[in-house]
Design an enzyme around this catalytic site. Structure first.
Site, PDB file in Angstrom:
ATOM      1  N   THR A 272      26.088  43.954   4.698  1.00 45.53           N
ATOM      2  CA  THR A 272      26.028  44.785   3.495  1.00 45.53           C
ATOM      3  C   THR A 272      26.742  46.097   3.788  1.00 45.53           C
ATOM      4  O   THR A 272      26.582  46.673   4.874  1.00 45.53           O
ATOM      5  CB  THR A 272      24.580  45.000   3.000  1.00 45.53           C
ATOM      6  N   GLU A 273      27.570  46.541   2.826  1.00 46.51           N
ATOM      7  CA  GLU A 273      28.514  47.617   3.135  1.00 46.51           C
ATOM      8  C   GLU A 273      27.843  48.945   3.427  1.00 46.51           C
ATOM      9  O   GLU A 273      28.476  49.838   3.977  1.00 46.51           O
ATOM     10  CB  GLU A 273      29.563  47.763   2.032  1.00 46.51           C
ATOM     11  N   ASN A 274      26.566  49.096   3.060  1.00 48.80           N
ATOM     12  CA  ASN A 274      25.884  50.338   3.380  1.00 48.80           C
ATOM     13  C   ASN A 274      25.337  50.361   4.801  1.00 48.80           C
ATOM     14  O   ASN A 274      24.553  51.248   5.143  1.00 48.80           O
ATOM     15  CB  ASN A 274      24.768  50.619   2.366  1.00 48.80           C
TER      16      ASN A 274
END
Lengths: 243, 222
Positions: B47-49
């Site tokens: 997940t990009e976060n």
């Protein structure tokens, strides 16, 4: 060397009107709610700072933190990748009324522009956004048979960042996915202001575990029980809190 | 016309993910793909976060709001998970380290152009990580209904909406078919058994090419 300041008001006292302010967080994770609220308190007491350019992934949620900063009328421009959330009413209303400017940046380009700012790299090339509306007006170039878009570094006067542990030299750890933009924003700001859940003596954080080395941090303030944006919004909170 | 449910489309897409693949799933509908991994295979979700190898949603009331995915929903961690900052996260995306990205779509063109971030100048624009993902992952797949809610084709000769990326999509899983993008054209690989080629072509906005066999698209009730 002691970068620790005694309270939130002192931590944000020097931020001038017109500053570029990077604010950490992805949604509520890593959002430095107490530093933002201290800045709002200063604005209500003194009329400054205002006309801020804020860099954040999002545009705030509900009526606390970044949304409250926008609602107070302190933000002239927002640079972000995703100005939507569960409840983005404050930003949406101001944007559609033409009262706040928006620079929309793909999320990876935003992170890399900030990293480049911190690393002294004035421009770089990426395939991201090539051929789209977000590349309009930007130089392009071909490398090894593929087209790329030139993106510029992004630097700030100040960064407001939430950490888990800090020491007086500014070494930081973060908690879980609250890390997100904190490390690169500390690098890219002239003055990185950090709220940490606990400030511990130098030497307490294992050097192997330091995520942000203290050279990137200028101020540290301890906030032992930081609020979480999701919890505040679920409770229907608005800042300033009703007396 | 018979068609697959969203769960069934997600199931079909999940069958093509190899054991140990590093995968990013777009916000919303694509997140369903994680539920349908074949037995014996475990992908590692990014997940990009800033999390690799996150797991299912926690029970209500046990959420940790520092542990969220890109859709800002609470997640848990699998053994072997790691945290990292945003520049490292997008180095994973943009440096070609992800094996697969699965995204939703408003429109896909026969040359692989994708439109999935903006429906036009009205409202507030938001792009997130979509433009990075389409140029970073080794394979960019789309899952979507074959047509829009009002029945218009979503697979087109060229996109009418603002582009997310140029020539980036390699495979489309729809409610009716599995279509590859190859050499600037759509190549039909699988279609529902009860659906004729002509009927499928009639709801597709670009020519479907046939190269070799077209397999029946068979998906269990899920």
């Amino acid at each position: 060397m002691d970068k620790q300041v005694p309270n939130l008001a002192t931590a944000v006292a020097e931020i001038e009107s017109g500053s570029v302010v990077m604010i950490g967080g992805f949604g509520g994770a890593g959002a430095p709610i107490e530093l933002i609220h201290a800045l709002i308190d200063r604005f209500h007491a003194t009329g400054a700072p205002k006309d801020l350019t804020v860099v954040n992934n999002n545009a705030g949620n509900g009526h606390v933190g970044l949304a409250a900063l926008i609602e107070a009328g302190m933000v002239a421009k927002l640079i972000c990748s995703f100005p939507r959330s569960a409840d983005p009413v404050v930003f949406t209303t101001k944007y559609l009324a033409g009262e706040i400017a928006l620079e929309l940046v793909p999320q990876g380009t935003l992170a890399e522009r900030i990293r480049a700012g911190g690393a002294g790299i004035p421009a770089f090339y990426t395939p991201t956004s090539f051929g789209t509306d977000l590349a309009k007006g930007k130089p392009t170039a071909m490398f090894d048979g593929r087209e790329y878009v030139q993106e510029r570094w992004l630097k700030a006067d100040y960064a407001l960042v939430k950490a888990e542990l800090a020491d007086p030299q500014g070494n930081l750890t973060y908690r879980a996915a609250a890390r997100n933009f904190g490390p690169v924003m500390c690098m890219a700001a002239r003055v990185a202001i950090v709220q940490a859940r606990q400030v511990v003596p130098a030497g307490t954080i294992d050097p192997e575990a330091v995520v942000t080395p203290g050279i990137f941090v200028q101020r540290v303030v301890e906030v032992p029980h930081p609020a979480q944006e999701e919890d505040l919004n679920r409770a229907g909170a608005a800042y300033p809190l009703e007396a | 016309m018979q068609k697959l449910t969203n769960n069934q489309i997600a199931w079909r897409a999940a069958q093509d993910i190899a054991d140990g693949a590093y995968v990013n799933l777009g916000i919303g509908f694509p997140e369903k793909v994680a539920q349908f991994q074949p037995p014996g295979r475990q992908a590692i979700f990014h997940t990009e976060n800033g999390i690799l190898n996150f797991g299912e949603s926690p029970a209500p009331g046990t959420e940790d709001w520092d542990l969220i995915n890109a859709g800002k929903r609470a997640v848990t961690l699998n053994a072997g998970a790691s945290f990292f900052h945003h520049a490292d996260s997008f180095a994973m995306v943009r440096g070609g380290h992800l094996d697969v990205a699965i995204l939703g779509a408003y429109e896909v063109a026969e040359n692989g152009d994708l439109a999935n971030w903006s429906t036009g100048p009205k409202g507030v624009p938001a792009v997130g990580g979509a433009m990075d993902l389409v140029h970073g992952a080794k394979r960019v797949a789309v899952i979507t209904d074959h047509v829009t809610k009002d029945g218009r084709p979503k697979l087109l000769q060229s996109c009418t909406l603002p582009l997310t990326g140029v020539g980036c999509v390699t495979r489309v899983y729809t409610s009716l078919a599995v279509v590859d993008v190859e050499g600037g054209r759509f190549v039909l690989r699988e279609k529902l058994a009860g659906l004729s080629f002509d009927d499928l072509q009639s709801v597709t906005g670009a020519t479907l090419h046939v190269v070799g066999d077209v397999i029946d698209l068979v998906v269990p009730e899920v």
